[in-house]
Scaffold this active site. Structure first.
Site, short mmCIF file in Angstrom:
data_model
loop_
_atom_site.label_atom_id
_atom_site.label_comp_id
_atom_site.label_asym_id
_atom_site.label_seq_id
_atom_site.Cartn_x
_atom_site.Cartn_y
_atom_site.Cartn_z
N PRO A 2 -27.58 -140.27 -26.37
CA PRO A 2 -28.34 -141.21 -26.45
C PRO A 2 -29.24 -140.96 -25.43
O PRO A 2 -28.97 -140.80 -24.19
CB PRO A 2 -27.27 -142.29 -25.84
CG PRO A 2 -25.99 -141.74 -26.03
CD PRO A 2 -26.01 -140.18 -25.77
N GLU A 3 -30.32 -141.30 -25.62
CA GLU A 3 -31.53 -141.22 -24.74
C GLU A 3 -32.10 -142.65 -24.47
O GLU A 3 -31.44 -143.69 -24.77
CB GLU A 3 -32.65 -140.36 -25.27
CG GLU A 3 -32.08 -138.99 -25.74
CD GLU A 3 -33.41 -137.93 -26.52
OE1 GLU A 3 -34.33 -138.37 -26.08
OE2 GLU A 3 -32.78 -137.03 -27.22
#
Length: 283
Positions: A2-3
Site C-alpha cells: 500500500p502506497e
DNA sequence: AGTGTATCCTGCAGGC
DNA sequence: TGCCTGCAGGATACAC
C-alpha cells in the site's frame, strides 16, 4: 504494497466511523507485528477512545484521547478492516480490536511485514519529523523537488522510494510517474534538469491523485477499510507490464532490476541518455 | 554520508 | 499432480 493512495483510501474509510469509538478489548494473535510486548500494547489501548484518523506518508495515524497515538504501517500485505460485529473471518488476523459498538477493527497481514505501534504524541512528532514532505501538500513545489535532487547521485527511482526525502511513493507510483515524466528510473537524481523536475513533480501529483480517485491499486492483496479492492490497476501504464506495448509509443515495455526491486520503463519514452539511442543495457 | 544488498514472511504463478 | 524457482506494493540492518 500500500502506497499513499491506498493508505489515503483506508483513512478516508475509517474517518467517519472511528473517532468517538472506544476500544473495549485488544487481542494480539501475532505478536511479531508489534514493536513492544503484547501485554503492554493491549494495556495502553484498552479503554481508550479514538479522536481522529489521519495519514502521514504510508502510515495510518490514529490519535486517541490522552497522550496516545496508534501508528499502523501496512508493509506489503497488511489490511486494516472495520468489520461488522458478525463479520466474516479474515484469513490472517494479527491484531483484533473490539469497539464499543461491537464492531471489530482487524489488522490482517499475510506476510506480517506490517507494524503496529503505540507512541506518545511527542514520540510520534519526533518520528514524523524524520519523514520527508508530503507530495500532495500545497507547500511541496517543483522547486522543493528540484532542490532535493541536486545533491544525490542515487538513481531517481531509489530516490523517490526513500521516505526521508519524500513520503508516500512506493515502487508502483515511482515507476508510473517516471514514465509519465519520460525519465529513466536509473538516472542519477542530480542529473535531472530543472525542466524535468517540473515534469516529474506534475507527474507525481497527477499519478497519486488519479490513484486516490480510483480508490487505490489492487494487484492482489490491497483492500480498503471495508474489504473492497481498488480500481486503479487498469490505469497502470508500465508497472507489471513488461512485454506489453507502451501506451504512448507502443514500444515494448522493459523490466530491469536494481536496488533489489523491479523497475519498468519504456526505452523509447524514457531514454537513459536523452539525445542518444537508448540501448537498454546500462552500466 | 550515502548507496546498494540481503533479510524478514507467506502465497501464488509458471516451468518441467 | 507435484515439486521447484522466482517474484511480490515495504522497511531496515548491515557492508562498502
Amino acid at each position: 504494497m500500500p502506497e499513499l493512495p491506498e493508505v489515503e483510501t483506508i483513512v478516508r474509510g475509517l474517518s467517519p466511523d472511528l473517532p468517538g469509538r472506544t476500544i473495549e478489548a485488544v487481542r494480539v494473535l501475532r505478536p511479531d507485528v508489534l514493536r513492544q510486548p503484547p501485554r503492554a500494547f493491549s494495556a495502553e489501548l484498552t479503554g481508550r477512545t479514538f479522536d481522529s484518523v489521519s495519514r502521514r506518508g504510508k502510515n495510518i495515524v490514529a490519535r486517541l484521547k490522552g497522550d496516545t497515538v496508534l501508528v499502523v504501517n501496512l508493509g506489503m500485505t497488511g489490511r486494516l478492516l472495520l468489520l461488522p460485529e458478525k463479520g466474516p473471518e479474515t484469513t490472517h488476523p494479527a491484531v483484533r480490536f473490539t469497539l464499543d459498538t461491537g464492531r471489530q477493527l482487524v489488522f490482517d497481514d499475510v506476510r506480517r511485514f506490517g507494524v503496529l505501534e503505540v507512541l506518545s504524541v511527542s514520540e510520534w512528532t519526533t518520528r514524523s519529523r524524520r519523514l520527508g514532505p508530503e507530495p500532495l501538500s500545497p507547500t511541496y513545489t517543483a522547486r522543493t523537488l528540484s532542490a532535493g535532487l541536486t545533491e544525490s547521485v542515487s538513481p531517481i527511482r531509489s530516490w523517490l522510494l526513500d521516505q526521508r526525502r519524500l513520503v508516500g511513493v512506493g515502487n508502483i507510483y515511482a515507476n508510473e510517474a517516471l514514465h509519465v515524466a519520460g525519465i529513466h528510473p536509473r538516472r542519477p537524481a542530480k542529473s535531472i534538469t530543472g525542466g524535468e523536475a517540473r515534469g516529474l513533480h506534475r507527474a507525481l501529483r497527477r499519478t497519486l491523485r488519479q490513484a486516490i480517485a480510483n480508490r487505490g491499486t489492487t494487484l492482489r492483496d490491497y483492500r480498503d477499510a471495508t474489504g473492497v479492492p481498488g480500481e486503479n490497476a487498469a490505469a497502470l501504464r508500465v508497472y507489471g507490464r513488461a512485454g506489453n506495448p507502451c501506451p504512448r509509443c507502443s514500444t515494448m515495455i522493459e523490466r530491469i532490476v536494481f536496488g533489489n526491486r523491479s523497475a519498468f520503463l519504456c526505452p523509447e519514452c524514457q531514454p537513459y541518455d536523452p539525445g542518444e539511442q537508448p540501448s537498454g543495457e546500462q552500466p
